[in-house]
Design a protein around this motif. Sequence first.
Motif, PDB file in Angstrom:
ATOM      1  N   ASN A   8      53.732  17.678  52.636  1.00 22.01           N
ATOM      2  CA  ASN A   8      53.476  17.625  51.391  1.00 22.01           C
ATOM      3  C   ASN A   8      51.747  17.641  51.084  1.00 22.01           C
ATOM      4  O   ASN A   8      51.181  16.554  50.585  1.00 22.01           O
ATOM      5  N   ARG A  35      55.196  13.268  36.899  1.00 21.09           N
ATOM      6  CA  ARG A  35      54.445  13.904  38.015  1.00 21.09           C
ATOM      7  C   ARG A  35      53.603  14.606  36.929  1.00 21.09           C
ATOM      8  O   ARG A  35      53.808  15.160  36.170  1.00 21.09           O
ATOM      9  N   ALA A  55      54.325  11.418  49.287  1.00 21.00           N
ATOM     10  CA  ALA A  55      55.521  11.909  50.159  1.00 21.00           C
ATOM     11  C   ALA A  55      56.353  10.669  50.644  1.00 21.00           C
ATOM     12  O   ALA A  55      57.584  10.569  50.655  1.00 21.00           O
ATOM     13  N   HIS A  58      58.113   8.617  47.807  1.00 20.06           N
ATOM     14  CA  HIS A  58      59.457   9.146  47.269  1.00 20.06           C
ATOM     15  C   HIS A  58      60.338   9.807  47.989  1.00 20.06           C
ATOM     16  O   HIS A  58      61.291  10.517  47.714  1.00 20.06           O
ATOM     17  N   GLU A  60      59.729  12.664  50.084  1.00 25.27           N
ATOM     18  CA  GLU A  60      59.543  13.993  50.226  1.00 25.27           C
ATOM     19  C   GLU A  60      59.354  14.734  51.290  1.00 25.27           C
ATOM     20  O   GLU A  60      58.365  14.724  51.682  1.00 25.27           O
ATOM     21  N   GLY A  61      60.651  15.216  52.350  1.00 28.35           N
ATOM     22  CA  GLY A  61      60.134  15.641  53.530  1.00 28.35           C
ATOM     23  C   GLY A  61      60.191  14.616  54.605  1.00 28.35           C
ATOM     24  O   GLY A  61      59.953  15.062  55.760  1.00 28.35           O
ATOM     25  N   ARG A  64      61.785   7.745  53.315  1.00 29.78           N
ATOM     26  CA  ARG A  64      61.111   7.116  52.560  1.00 29.78           C
ATOM     27  C   ARG A  64      60.624   5.861  52.880  1.00 29.78           C
ATOM     28  O   ARG A  64      61.253   4.979  53.699  1.00 29.78           O
TER      29      ARG A  64
END
Length: 320
Positions: A8, A35, A55, A58, A60-61, A64
């Motif tokens: 990210n 966002r 990242a 949330h 994301e990749g 969390r």
Amino acid sequence: MKPRSPVNSRCHPVLPWLVAASFAGTPALAADPPRGKNPSSGAQPGGQLVAQGVAYEHGEGVQRDTARAATLYCQAARLGNADGMHALGWMYANGRGMQRNDGYAAALFALAAAKGNVYAKQMLRFTGSGGGKLPDCMQNPESQVASGGSGGDWSIESHIRALSAERQQVARLVVEMAPTYQISPRFALAIAVTESALNPTAVSPKNAMGVMQLIPDTAARFNVRNPFDPKENIRGGLSYLRWLLAYFSGDVALAAAAYNAGEGNVDRYRGVPPFPETRAYVARILNFVQQSEHPFDSSVVAPSAIFRLIRAAAKKEDDS
């Protein structure tokens, strides 16, 4: 380890979800904010730390981890990054991953607004500027953000006590084994927590395995037959760390960068590689370890052929 795809790396700061009510005395902002690009963002120092924080906040990749997100935001805020100040303020305003603190939120929004963050300026309509008191992490790098800013430190024992019973067992194993490999328990624990969150069964998209996230080549290199056995995996990771410290003559940043991206990339770039993930990784390790040099055993391996060039370049930069 080997190079991993940057996580990210595009900076897209969190925006506040404005509510048509007075902030004081109201419930925390419940919805995730939308966002968008903050007009103030530009090329602020610490921008990649903010992107990494988003990242982790949330998932994301990456898995969390709101505490890690808050720490990354605060690192960016200490560098003067308005987006980091705003994002950390939003977490305090909502009690996300930490105890809610309206005063800290207001102070962070005020600081971000003064630096031109338009969304923080909007939030000030609801929060006011607060009492001006910032969370401890803004002054003390060792302070635990997730404690709510009420103090605390990154001591080994305090960190271990905050873990689940299963993770505590793994953490104590790391701490107990580290001195055998001439690694400080603090450095060893920093690597293990950052790599896998002390999960013995963790597997990355690049097939890095176990507590210390050993890829197959590294596991074979240090004779690890079962990478999912915590003790065997930790032994392999600590052996690799000892080798890296000798190879980079005790330089913690370079050893950490090499653990994340491979020693070949550190040699190739003559320092910490320009990968956003690796730079954020090194910043996290240094923040936890709080030392730039580590004792090393020169008999383990000859130092990097270009290590003197790396040191000379760093000295030249410091002198300029």
